[in-house]
Design an enzyme around this catalytic site. Structure first.
Site, PDB file in Angstrom:
ATOM      1  CG  HIS A  14      20.422  27.650  39.415  1.00  0.00           C
ATOM      2  ND1 HIS A  14      21.531  28.224  38.856  1.00  0.00           N
ATOM      3  CD2 HIS A  14      19.415  27.876  38.539  1.00  0.00           C
ATOM      4  CE1 HIS A  14      21.214  28.765  37.698  1.00  0.00           C
ATOM      5  NE2 HIS A  14      19.930  28.574  37.492  1.00  0.00           N
ATOM      6  CB  THR A  42      11.000  24.609  43.586  1.00  0.00           C
ATOM      7  OG1 THR A  42      10.309  23.843  42.606  1.00  0.00           O
ATOM      8  CG2 THR A  42      11.482  23.695  44.690  1.00  0.00           C
ATOM      9  CB  THR A  43      13.043  29.516  44.651  1.00  0.00           C
ATOM     10  OG1 THR A  43      13.996  28.823  43.852  1.00  0.00           O
ATOM     11  CG2 THR A  43      13.750  30.517  45.540  1.00  0.00           C
ATOM     12  CB  SER A  60       9.573  25.640  38.186  1.00  0.00           C
ATOM     13  OG  SER A  60       9.399  25.060  36.911  1.00  0.00           O
ATOM     14  N   GLY A  61      11.540  27.928  37.260  1.00  0.00           N
ATOM     15  CA  GLY A  61      12.435  28.531  36.267  1.00  0.00           C
ATOM     16  C   GLY A  61      12.391  27.842  34.915  1.00  0.00           C
ATOM     17  CG  ASP A  66      14.466  31.681  35.264  1.00  0.00           C
ATOM     18  OD1 ASP A  66      14.243  31.768  36.482  1.00  0.00           O
ATOM     19  OD2 ASP A  66      15.187  30.800  34.769  1.00  0.00           O
ATOM     20  CG  ASP A  86      25.197  24.982  40.857  1.00  0.00           C
ATOM     21  OD1 ASP A  86      26.424  25.215  40.964  1.00  0.00           O
ATOM     22  OD2 ASP A  86      24.718  23.836  40.839  1.00  0.00           O
ATOM     23  CG  HIS A  93      16.096  27.187  32.810  1.00  0.00           C
ATOM     24  ND1 HIS A  93      16.591  26.191  33.619  1.00  0.00           N
ATOM     25  CD2 HIS A  93      15.910  28.251  33.621  1.00  0.00           C
ATOM     26  CE1 HIS A  93      16.710  26.649  34.841  1.00  0.00           C
ATOM     27  NE2 HIS A  93      16.297  27.898  34.878  1.00  0.00           N
ATOM     28  CG  ASP A  96      14.264  30.602  29.441  1.00  0.00           C
ATOM     29  OD1 ASP A  96      14.277  31.062  28.279  1.00  0.00           O
ATOM     30  OD2 ASP A  96      13.604  29.605  29.780  1.00  0.00           O
ATOM     31  NE  ARG A 102      20.729  41.721  25.694  1.00  0.00           N
ATOM     32  CZ  ARG A 102      19.727  42.437  25.200  1.00  0.00           C
ATOM     33  NH1 ARG A 102      18.495  42.248  25.620  1.00  0.00           N
ATOM     34  NH2 ARG A 102      19.937  43.359  24.274  1.00  0.00           N
TER      35      ARG A 102
END
Length: 133
Positions: A14, A42-43, A60-61, A66, A86, A93, A96, A102
């Site tokens: 995050h 971005t990560t 991106s997430g 994700d 975070d 999201h 997601d 999970r």
């Protein structure tokens, strides 16, 4: 977990944790250079810029990254997930994110969600890469 020839690791963070994941990757640079890495958009960009690591960047997430990682995980193409979350900020999201964590549980894939657990995971995987099971 049986030792694969090359560990396939997904990296996600995050916004408030992106500096932490950059620092983590710098600390484990030698080991991570031997891995096949993917990351959300971005990560991945930030880690590549900070470390020079080769990373397959996904969406991106919030745009589905994700979910892309979750699909790879469910099909056996991810060995470990580092997802620095975070917990103090609501994420748009969140469903997601929950689905990805999970999926790690369902498919018995290690998932580190904070810096301490990520450090333990990478240290353990790096030892396994050297010494085996």
């Amino acid at each position: 977990m049986a030792k694969p020839l090359v560990y396939r690791i997904a990296l996600i963070a995050h916004d408030a944790k992106k500096a932490d994941i950059e620092s983590l990757c710098k600390d484990f640079l030698g080991f991570l250079e031997t891995c096949k890495l993917c990351a959300t958009g971005t990560t991945g960009s930030r880690i590549m810029r900070a470390t020079g690591l080769k990373i397959e960047r996904l969406l991106s997430g919030p745009m589905g990254g994700d979910l892309q990682i979750g699909a790879r995980l469910a099909s056996g193409r991810i060995d470990a997930v580092i997802f620095l979350r975070d917990p103090m900020t609501a994420q748009p999201h969140e469903p997601d994110i929950n689905a990805l964590v999970r999926a790690c549980d369902v498919h018995n894939v290690p998932c580190a969600t904070n810096l301490a657990s990520a450090q333990v995971m990478l240290q353990t995987l790096s030892w396994l890469a050297i010494f085996g099971d």
